[in-house]
Design an enzyme around this catalytic site. Structure first.
Site, short mmCIF file in Angstrom:
data_model
loop_
_atom_site.label_atom_id
_atom_site.label_comp_id
_atom_site.label_asym_id
_atom_site.label_seq_id
_atom_site.Cartn_x
_atom_site.Cartn_y
_atom_site.Cartn_z
N ASP A 1 -33.85 45.21 -46.89
CA ASP A 1 -33.71 45.53 -45.46
C ASP A 1 -34.24 46.94 -45.20
O ASP A 1 -33.68 47.69 -44.42
CB ASP A 1 -32.25 45.42 -45.03
CG ASP A 1 -32.10 45.43 -43.52
OD1 ASP A 1 -33.09 45.14 -42.82
OD2 ASP A 1 -30.99 45.73 -43.03
N GLY B 1 -22.80 49.17 -36.54
CA GLY B 1 -23.79 48.14 -36.83
C GLY B 1 -23.19 46.75 -36.72
O GLY B 1 -22.02 46.57 -36.36
N LYS B 2 -24.01 45.75 -37.04
CA LYS B 2 -23.54 44.38 -36.97
C LYS B 2 -22.51 44.07 -38.05
O LYS B 2 -21.60 43.27 -37.82
CB LYS B 2 -24.72 43.42 -37.11
CG LYS B 2 -25.73 43.50 -35.98
CD LYS B 2 -26.85 42.50 -36.21
CE LYS B 2 -27.87 42.57 -35.08
NZ LYS B 2 -28.98 41.61 -35.30
N GLU B 3 -22.66 44.69 -39.21
CA GLU B 3 -21.82 44.33 -40.35
C GLU B 3 -20.77 45.38 -40.67
O GLU B 3 -19.82 45.07 -41.39
CB GLU B 3 -22.70 44.11 -41.59
CG GLU B 3 -23.78 43.07 -41.37
CD GLU B 3 -24.88 43.17 -42.42
OE1 GLU B 3 -24.78 44.07 -43.26
OE2 GLU B 3 -25.81 42.36 -42.38
N SER B 4 -20.94 46.61 -40.20
CA SER B 4 -20.01 47.67 -40.59
C SER B 4 -20.00 48.76 -39.53
O SER B 4 -20.85 48.81 -38.64
CB SER B 4 -20.41 48.25 -41.95
OG SER B 4 -21.70 48.83 -41.87
N VAL B 5 -19.01 49.63 -39.69
CA VAL B 5 -18.87 50.82 -38.84
C VAL B 5 -18.65 52.01 -39.77
O VAL B 5 -17.89 51.92 -40.73
CB VAL B 5 -17.69 50.68 -37.86
CG1 VAL B 5 -17.50 51.95 -37.06
CG2 VAL B 5 -17.93 49.51 -36.92
N ILE C 1 -19.39 57.51 -36.21
CA ILE C 1 -20.73 58.09 -36.11
C ILE C 1 -21.82 57.03 -36.05
O ILE C 1 -22.95 57.33 -35.67
CB ILE C 1 -21.01 59.05 -37.28
CG1 ILE C 1 -20.86 58.33 -38.62
CG2 ILE C 1 -20.10 60.26 -37.22
CD1 ILE C 1 -21.21 59.18 -39.82
N LYS D 1 -17.41 53.92 -44.75
CA LYS D 1 -18.07 52.71 -44.28
C LYS D 1 -17.07 51.56 -44.34
O LYS D 1 -16.61 51.18 -45.42
CB LYS D 1 -19.30 52.39 -45.13
CG LYS D 1 -20.13 51.22 -44.59
CD LYS D 1 -21.44 51.08 -45.33
CE LYS D 1 -22.31 49.99 -44.72
NZ LYS D 1 -23.61 49.85 -45.41
#
Length: 519
Positions: A406, A260-264, A257, A290
């Protein structure tokens, strides 16, 4: 001759063919045959044939020339014989090769038995395992054209029609043909029917890029198998997710869904966690999984969020890269737990397994809640969202002792008329050496977004910083404001090194605004 019947001769009369002899000396009685019986039998047979003809009419058979031995086609027999002979000859040749190999052995000088082979002149291509396509490729458009050779003198033609080997058109076509020599993974495209010409500068750049990509792919081949750089699912991650489903904790995983750069983030339907303890957690109906990427490409520049965090400072330098990623997941779990205890709208942690964090899903029926950047709000809803965000920032700073670090419209969701905070893996405490700088950056993002959204009540970034932190920094411009923030961080860091973290707590027991240092 007797017309009534034919009787056998009497025993005493000799037959024309001689007397019959019986080995037991007993005469044989010959059965008499009546002519009337024979005629009756023939009549009955004729009547039977007539009845059968009436019941089963005879089918007309087409008359044609009879097949004689002269008209029989024997070409198939000849071909069969030739094929059998060819098989025998192949077996003989194979045996001959084995004898030749055994006879020569490991000797450097070998004797060939090729002259004794039974090779047919019409032997087809089926004799070898590798089939050869004998089609004519002279006019094949996919066959690279043979470059025109340049003579030793270095030019072709005379006078005005002279063409040297450095001609732009000739070099461009040669460079286009040389692109076929690149690695198969390098997609050069299909230039059939087009007169493509590449300059030397472009060809050299493509050649260097192709070689570098080939070396890089060969170098990272094994690493890619053990990383989660693409969709964050490597074999180990898939195994962990499979175990979650197999154990019944998750019913099914529907799909991705968010990336991102660091996670899915994946969506899943929750199951039931069988636990003997009475205080076992209740798994939500919909969950968000995550998965943190196990490559450090995106984390190398973000180590400052965890390296200087007192909760993980002693463990950071002792871990390998893969365990550092697990520490990010653990840090987000602890931050979400703090926010949950303070009543801040955020995902609820269900389970942490290495670098996989299972949380409650914010949304409905596999549709995630929209981000503030994507949702369309009217003026009243936008104003309500701003005041909720301001309250959440103050609550996060004072009650949770955290700075999001962030915070922006991309990490705030709008669901059920409320603002939800997500992605707190990089959140730090205000005692962090750069905690106030992160807070000022969050205030800038929030202030700019709501001011662009038409919220007139939105404070400026410096006013919002003072309102959230409780500090009273009076500076006329941004540079002086940041300078005072850095000075406060430096004084607070020295205070922490001397007196320890507890003496430099940001929260006072009497509920007054936090102080960075003791006066």
């Amino acid at each position: 001759m007797d017309l009534v019947g034919v009787a056998s001769p009497e025993p005493g009369t000799a037959a024309a063919w001689g007397p019959s002899k019986c080995p037991w000396a007993i005469p044989q009685n010959t059965i008499s045959c009546s002519l009337a019986d024979v005629m009756s039998e023939q009549l009955a047979k004729e009547l039977q044939l007539e009845e059968e003809a009436a019941v089963f009419p005879e089918v007309a058979v087409a008359e044609g020339p009879f097949i004689t031995g002269e008209n029989i086609d024997t070409s198939s027999d000849l071909m069969l014989a030739q094929m059998l002979q060819m098989e025998y000859d192949r077996e003989y040749d194979a045996q001959l090769r084995r004898e030749e190999k055994k006879f020569n052995g490991d000797s450097k000088v070998s004797i060939s038995f090729e002259n004794y082979r039974k090779v047919h002149p019409y032997e087809d291509s089926d004799s070898s395992e590798d089939e050869v396509d004998w089609q004519d490729t002279r006019d094949d458009p996919y066959r690279p054209a043979k470059p025109v050779p340049t003579p030793k003198k270095g030019f072709i033609g005379k006078g005005k029609d002279i063409t040297t080997k450095h001609d732009e058109v000739v070099c461009g076509r040669k460079n286009t043909a040389r692109m076929e020599n690149f690695a198969p993974e390098f997609q050069v495209g299909d230039g059939i029917g087009m007169d493509l010409k590449l300059s030397n500068h472009v060809f050299n750049a493509l050649k260097q890029h192709a070689y570098s990509e080939e070396r890089r792919s060969a170098r990272l081949h094994e690493k890619k198998e053990h990383s989660t750089a693409e969709k964050a699912v490597d074999p180990k991650t898939r195994l962990l997710m499979y175990k979650m489903v197999n154990s019944g904790m998750l019913e099914t995983i529907t799909g991705c869904i968010s990336t991102g750069k660091e996670s899915v983030v994946f969506h899943a339907y929750g199951g039931s966690m069988e636990d003997e303890k009475e205080d076992s957690k209740v798994i939500p109906t919909e969950c968000a999984i995550k998965v943190f990427k196990t490559t450090l490409n995106e984390f190398k520049n973000r180590d400052k969020y965890i390296k200087d965090d007192f909760r993980f400072k002693d463990r950071f330098s002792k871990l390998n890269p893969r365990k550092i990623i697990r520490m990010w997941a653990e840090k987000e779990m602890h931050n979400l737990a703090r926010m949950q205890r303070a009543g801040i709208p955020c995902p609820t942690v269900v389970l942490l397994k290495k670098h996989i964090l299972v949380m409650s899903f914010i949304g409905h029926d596999q549709v995630p809640a929209p981000k503030l950047k994507e949702v369309k709000l009217n003026s009243e809803e936008m104003k309500e969202a701003y005041y909720q965000t301001l309250h959440l920032m103050r609550q996060l700073y004072h009650e949770c002792t955290l700075v999001h670090a962030d915070l922006s419209e991309y990490n705030m969701l709008w669901h059920a008329g409320k603002v939800w905070l997500i992605d707190v893996s990089q959140s730090v405490e205000p005692t962090h050496p750069h905690g106030l700088e992160f807070l000022f950056r969050d205030c800038r993002n929030v202030s700019q977004f709501f001011q662009k959204g038409g919220v007139k009540e939105a404070l400026s970034e410096r006013e919002l910083f003072n309102a959230v932190s409780g500090l009273n920094i009076t500076a006329d411009n941004e540079a002086d404001f940041l300078a005072e923030i850095e000075a406060l961080e430096k004084m607070n860091e020295d205070h922490v090194q001397k007196n320890g973290r507890k003496a430099a707590s940001f929260l006072k027991d009497d509920g007054d605004p936090p102080l960075l240092y003791d006066e």
